[in-house]
Design an enzyme around this catalytic site. Structure first.
Site, PDB file in Angstrom:
ATOM      1  N   HIS A 196       4.225   4.488   3.270  1.00 50.28           N
ATOM      2  CA  HIS A 196       3.963   5.906   3.548  1.00 50.28           C
ATOM      3  C   HIS A 196       2.576   6.097   4.143  1.00 50.28           C
ATOM      4  O   HIS A 196       2.293   7.150   4.711  1.00 50.28           O
ATOM      5  CB  HIS A 196       4.187   6.772   2.301  1.00 50.28           C
ATOM      6  CG  HIS A 196       3.206   6.576   1.186  1.00 50.28           C
ATOM      7  ND1 HIS A 196       3.454   5.759   0.106  1.00 50.28           N
ATOM      8  CD2 HIS A 196       1.971   7.099   0.971  1.00 50.28           C
ATOM      9  CE1 HIS A 196       2.438   5.795  -0.726  1.00 50.28           C
ATOM     10  NE2 HIS A 196       1.521   6.611  -0.221  1.00 50.28           N
ATOM     11  N   ASP A 225       8.511   0.918   0.336  1.00 47.70           N
ATOM     12  CA  ASP A 225       7.181   1.496   0.532  1.00 47.70           C
ATOM     13  C   ASP A 225       6.169   0.392   0.820  1.00 47.70           C
ATOM     14  O   ASP A 225       5.290   0.094   0.011  1.00 47.70           O
ATOM     15  CB  ASP A 225       6.752   2.313  -0.688  1.00 47.70           C
ATOM     16  CG  ASP A 225       5.619   3.295  -0.351  1.00 47.70           C
ATOM     17  OD1 ASP A 225       5.211   3.332   0.828  1.00 47.70           O
ATOM     18  OD2 ASP A 225       5.164   4.013  -1.265  1.00 47.70           O
ATOM     19  N   GLY A 304      -5.408   8.613  -2.933  1.00 46.40           N
ATOM     20  CA  GLY A 304      -6.215   7.660  -2.195  1.00 46.40           C
ATOM     21  C   GLY A 304      -5.989   6.230  -2.632  1.00 46.40           C
ATOM     22  O   GLY A 304      -6.363   5.290  -1.944  1.00 46.40           O
ATOM     23  N   SER A 306      -3.044   4.910  -2.891  1.00 45.56           N
ATOM     24  CA  SER A 306      -1.838   4.406  -2.246  1.00 45.56           C
ATOM     25  C   SER A 306      -2.122   3.158  -1.433  1.00 45.56           C
ATOM     26  O   SER A 306      -3.063   3.115  -0.640  1.00 45.56           O
ATOM     27  CB  SER A 306      -1.238   5.471  -1.317  1.00 45.56           C
ATOM     28  OG  SER A 306      -0.487   6.402  -2.041  1.00 45.56           O
ATOM     29  N   SER A 321       2.226   2.610  -4.902  1.00 45.87           N
ATOM     30  CA  SER A 321       3.013   3.624  -4.215  1.00 45.87           C
ATOM     31  C   SER A 321       2.628   5.032  -4.635  1.00 45.87           C
ATOM     32  O   SER A 321       2.326   5.883  -3.811  1.00 45.87           O
ATOM     33  CB  SER A 321       4.505   3.405  -4.481  1.00 45.87           C
ATOM     34  OG  SER A 321       5.291   4.412  -3.878  1.00 45.87           O
TER      35      SER A 321
END
Length: 350
Positions: A196, A225, A304, A306, A321
């Site tokens: 993402h 992801d 942040g 991720s 994720s």
């Protein structure tokens, strides 16, 4: 496609955002040391290869730290003992848990929910966040009640969301993410991060508004992801992860996480946090699409983080994720198993 239980920056531009040292594993019942993460993950992989659908999942014993394998037959239990793991007979096999997951997918696919296999409880553990309405929660509970005890539903605080934020770390498309692990294919260097994040931008920088250090080579979200970014600034960064304390953790292998396993998560917002694995083969119904085959943990995280790293000692486990937030030191960080991403892109940790 739904997966089944069977499948299963420092400025030096080391973009593996957050390096983690594994916390001490629990001691054994007689005082002997518990198996090292590399041993646990290797044995878990061996058992999964040998038993396949004859096991309804594995986990680590809380007292000894040793691998427990759930089975439904005496023959399967004997095969488990032969590997050195501990068998435990349970009521529901892999097929029944798969059927319960399929029922949830077809009859209760509600944004704000997540479900995955909890082998300790021999159930599918469902979580519903605060955005799930009373009406939808009632529908979810009705579906669960029809599945003969195979599904357990709980409410969780917060909201399941992807944790992208504006700020500091790796930057692309006006957003901030974190990177997980440096990887290689031959002499070419890359890093893996969340899909993402790579969906947002093809070009990534080490500082906000800085020069491009890498370009997107692949991205997959939703369903999965993960994403791959190739270094284009001529760097050949080390295969380690920043511990945010002046040190770095070497990464030498990759494996799938085991329920009960201690791990750490590193990201550009919350830095290094610790937790344990609570469920595998997890479906998360984010607002912009579901992801499948994920891992649920108790590590804390925030916007942040991720794309950050989840790992145990020298073993890479996952790519961060999202989560439903964190209460005190108890979180719900979700990761994409890293081995799937490595396989998809033909790259390796080093």
């Amino acid at each position: 496609m739904r997966r089944t239980t069977r499948a299963r920056l420092a400025l030096s531009v080391v973009l593996a955002a957050g390096s983690l040292a594994l916390g001490a594993a629990p001691a054994g019942a007689q005082g002997e040391p518990a198996p090292a993460p590399t041993q646990v993950n290797a044995l878990n992989a061996q058992v999964q290869r040998q038993l396949g659908a004859d096991s309804a999942g594995t986990y680590l014993d809380r007292k000894t730290g040793k691998l427990v394998v759930t089975v439904t037959t005496d023959a399967a239990a004997d095969r488990v003992r032969a590997t050195g793991a501990t068998p435990r007979k349970v009521r529901r096999g892999a097929a029944q848990l798969d059927a319960a997951m399929a029922a949830l997918e077809s009859r209760a696919k509600i944004t704000g929910t997540s479900w995955g296999i909890d082998p300790r409880g021999n159930q599918v553990a469902v979580q519903a966040d605060r955005t799930v309405s009373a009406r939808d929660l009632a529908r979810l509970r009705r579906v669960a009640a029809s599945l003969d005890g195979a599904v357990k539903v709980t409410r969780v605080p917060g909201t399941f969301r992807r944790e992208v934020a504006g700020g500091d770390a790796i930057y692309g498309g006006g957003s901030r993410c974190s990177a997980a692990f440096n990887v290689a294919k031959g002499t070419t260097r890359y890093f893996v991060t969340a899909g993402h994040c790579t969906n947002i931008s093809a070009n990534w920088s080490a500082t906000s508004g800085g020069s491009v250090i890498g370009v997107r080579e692949g991205t997959s979200f939703p369903t999965n992801d993960y994403g791959l970014v190739r270094y284009t600034n001529g760097s050949s960064p080390a295969g380690n992860v920043n511990l945010y304390n002046g040190g770095y953790q070497e990464i030498s292998s990759a494996a799938d996480a085991v329920v009960g396993q201690s791990l750490k998560k590193s990201g550009s917002t919350t830095k290094v946090t610790s937790g344990t694995v609570t469920a595998v083969n997890v479906t998360v119904n984010y607002g912009d699409g579901p992801v499948y085959g994920m891992v649920r943990t108790t590590a804390c995280s925030a916007g942040g983080d991720s794309g950050g790293a989840h790992f145990a000692g020298t073993v890479a486990l996952g790519i961060h994720s999202g989560s439903s937030g964190c209460t005190g030191t108890n979180g719900s960080a979700i990761h994409q198993p890293v081995r799937e991403a490595l396989s998809a892109y033909g790259v390796n940790v080093y």
